[in-house]
Design an enzyme around this catalytic site. Structure first.
Site, PDB file in Angstrom:
ATOM      1  N   CYS A   1      -1.519  13.328   9.771  1.00 35.85           N
ATOM      2  CA  CYS A   1      -1.043  14.190   8.691  1.00 35.85           C
ATOM      3  C   CYS A   1      -1.191  13.372   7.418  1.00 35.85           C
ATOM      4  O   CYS A   1      -0.402  12.456   7.177  1.00 35.85           O
ATOM      5  CB  CYS A   1       0.408  14.602   8.911  1.00 35.85           C
ATOM      6  SG  CYS A   1       1.076  15.538   7.515  1.00 35.85           S
TER       7      CYS A   1
ATOM      8  N   CYS B   1       1.943  14.281   4.752  1.00 29.77           N
ATOM      9  CA  CYS B   1       3.345  13.904   5.009  1.00 29.77           C
ATOM     10  C   CYS B   1       3.454  13.287   6.396  1.00 29.77           C
ATOM     11  O   CYS B   1       2.918  12.205   6.621  1.00 29.77           O
ATOM     12  CB  CYS B   1       4.306  15.073   4.780  1.00 29.77           C
ATOM     13  SG  CYS B   1       3.882  16.649   5.561  1.00 29.77           S
ATOM     14  N   SER B   2       4.124  13.967   7.348  1.00 27.02           N
ATOM     15  CA  SER B   2       4.325  13.351   8.658  1.00 27.02           C
ATOM     16  C   SER B   2       4.332  14.398   9.770  1.00 27.02           C
ATOM     17  O   SER B   2       5.005  14.232  10.774  1.00 27.02           O
ATOM     18  CB  SER B   2       5.632  12.559   8.669  1.00 27.02           C
ATOM     19  OG  SER B   2       6.712  13.407   8.297  1.00 27.02           O
ATOM     20  N   CYS B   3       3.579  15.498   9.594  1.00 20.55           N
ATOM     21  CA  CYS B   3       3.547  16.569  10.589  1.00 20.55           C
ATOM     22  C   CYS B   3       3.101  16.016  11.945  1.00 20.55           C
ATOM     23  O   CYS B   3       2.113  15.282  12.031  1.00 20.55           O
ATOM     24  CB  CYS B   3       2.610  17.680  10.141  1.00 20.55           C
ATOM     25  SG  CYS B   3       3.133  18.441   8.592  1.00 20.55           S
TER      26      CYS B   3
END
Lengths: 211, 219
Positions: free
Chosen positions: A112, A115-117
């Site tokens: 990702c 962000c941090s998906c």
């Protein structure tokens, strides 16, 4: 001590050792509880769920099933949300889960960049490296050098397919079954499935050579 | 917005450093920040896109801090921005007045299972998808000042529609408080050399999920 204990107790010996960050977090917990948005038990239960119930063991069972059951493998690749749900916490996982299969010709990696998906209902919370600026910036451009930092070197001709999770679709990599595991049970196979192998930064463990 | 968060293709961040036997949280306060953030989402404090936008609005020097530090900044920002706490209360470290009634009610322990599942973003639609699998498209050269999920590194580049994911909440609208405005969502595959030039790894292909307004047809 629980994570959400009120800071009202005047334990000066301990408080003096709390960092500014810890004090800020405690203040926010106090505000959320005092304003009636939640209570300490609910805050603790969320932490406990992520520490004890949800993790890569869910994904590992899914992969092992796919290695041993061809019909399940097909169902997983066709609709991962439906196939994985019985393995999920509470018998459900989120929509738009997609399983992508590694083959001798193609290796999949998930990132990702924004962000941090991460498929956290199947793999738990992402590790620090997945959220790191180095991984997020480099994986879409130089995945082979990233893989080397995980100790993985793939054949030069293998296609590297990187899935950047920019919306609410989540990816689970189905790694290749290691050689030397003929006749292994699903349960035993699951012990070879690492978290990193389901993100694409690792390969499954090799079976221990027979002594 | 063209923020520091949009990191795909940047150089200079060094090596990836995997940690053996990594704990779920490295400190208790990290878990506490995550739990409090999940609570504010579950009670309807702000939506996931507003939350992401909150992190993107951090000044770059604050963005470039450890992950849960950013979440802590975002939590304080969200509480104040969406009216769930005053800046004076955050400074005081305690409530100074009663809370706002949350749209989805108080969060209690029986709702924990709900926050450990991902949300549902697919929406019914009467519209028809503009693109089909196999269509060649170009990611538009868009630079909105608000929130977007179209990363810079694909803008202006040609790719192929590979998957169709139905109609989903459009983050560019939802983050800005403009409603869900659902849009068709596609997986678009780009050749590595299209994105990174002739010297790129010839075996590389990269895909992103792209909402229909991010794309234009290539003939």
């Amino acid at each position: 001590m629980t994570t959400s204990e009120h800071p009202h107790g005047h334990d000066h010996g301990e408080s003096s050792e709390l960092s500014e960050t810890e004090l800020r977090v405690r203040a926010l917990q106090t505000i959320l509880i005092d304003k009636g948005y939640t209570d300490a038990a609910a805050l603790d239960a969320i932490v406990e769920a992520y520490e004890q119930k949800i993790g890569p063991h869910i994904g590992a069972r899914v992969v092992a099933r796919a290695w041993t059951d061809p019909a399940f493998r097909q169902a997983l690749l066709a609709d991962a949300t439906a196939a994985v749900s019985p393995f999920g916490q509470g018998g459900r996982v989120g929509e738009n889960l997609v399983a992508v299969e590694n083959t001798p010709e193609r290796h999949n990696m998930v990132v990702c960049t924004l962000c941090s998906c991460y498929p956290w209902d199947v793999l738990g919370l992402p590790p620090v490296w997945y959220k790191s600026f180095a991984y997020r910036s480099r994986t879409v451009k130089e995945p082979r050098s990233v893989l080397r930092e995980f100790g993985v070197t793939l054949p030069e001709r293998t296609e590297i397919r990187v899935w950047d999770s920019t919306a609410e679709v989540r990816y689970l990599v189905l790694p290749m079954r290691p050689a030397g595991t003929d006749g292994w049970s699903e349960e035993k196979l699951a012990t070879l499935v690492t978290r990193d192998s389901m993100v694409g930064t690792g390969l499954p463990r090799s079976p221990e050579p027979r002594s | 917005m063209n923020g520091i968060h949009d990191m795909g293709g940047m150089d200079g961040f060094g090596a990836v450093e995997p940690e053996e036997h990594e704990p779920v949280f490295h400190a208790r306060w990290e878990g506490a920040v995550l739990a409090a953030t999940r609570v504010m989402g579950a009670i309807g404090g702000w939506n996931i896109d507003q939350g992401r936008y909150g992190i993107e609005l951090l000044p770059p020097n604050l963005y470039l801090t450890p992950y849960y530090r950013r979440w802590l900044e975002r939590l304080e920002w969200g509480l104040v921005t969406y009216g769930y706490a005053g800046a004076d209360e955050i400074a005081a470290g305690r409530a100074l007045c009663p809370g706002k009634a949350p749209p989805r009610g108080r969060f209690t322990v029986d709702k924990v299972d709900r926050v450990t599942r991902r949300g549902t973003f697919t929406r019914e639609t009467n519209s028809t998808a503009k693109f089909a699998i196999g269509d060649r498209v170009r990611a538009r050269n868009l630079h909105p000042k608000g929130h977007t999920r179209l990363p810079r590194y694909v803008r202006g580049h040609a790719g192929v529609i590979e998957r169709l994911h139905g109609c989903q909440v459009f983050p560019d609208s939802a983050a800005m408080g403009q409603g869900e405005n659902p849009q068709w969502l596609y997986t678009v595959r780009f050749d590595g050399r299209e994105l990174w030039g002739a010297d790129a790894d010839p075996t590389l292909a990269v895909s992103v999920e792209a909402f229909e307004p991010y794309l234009e047809a290539l003939t």
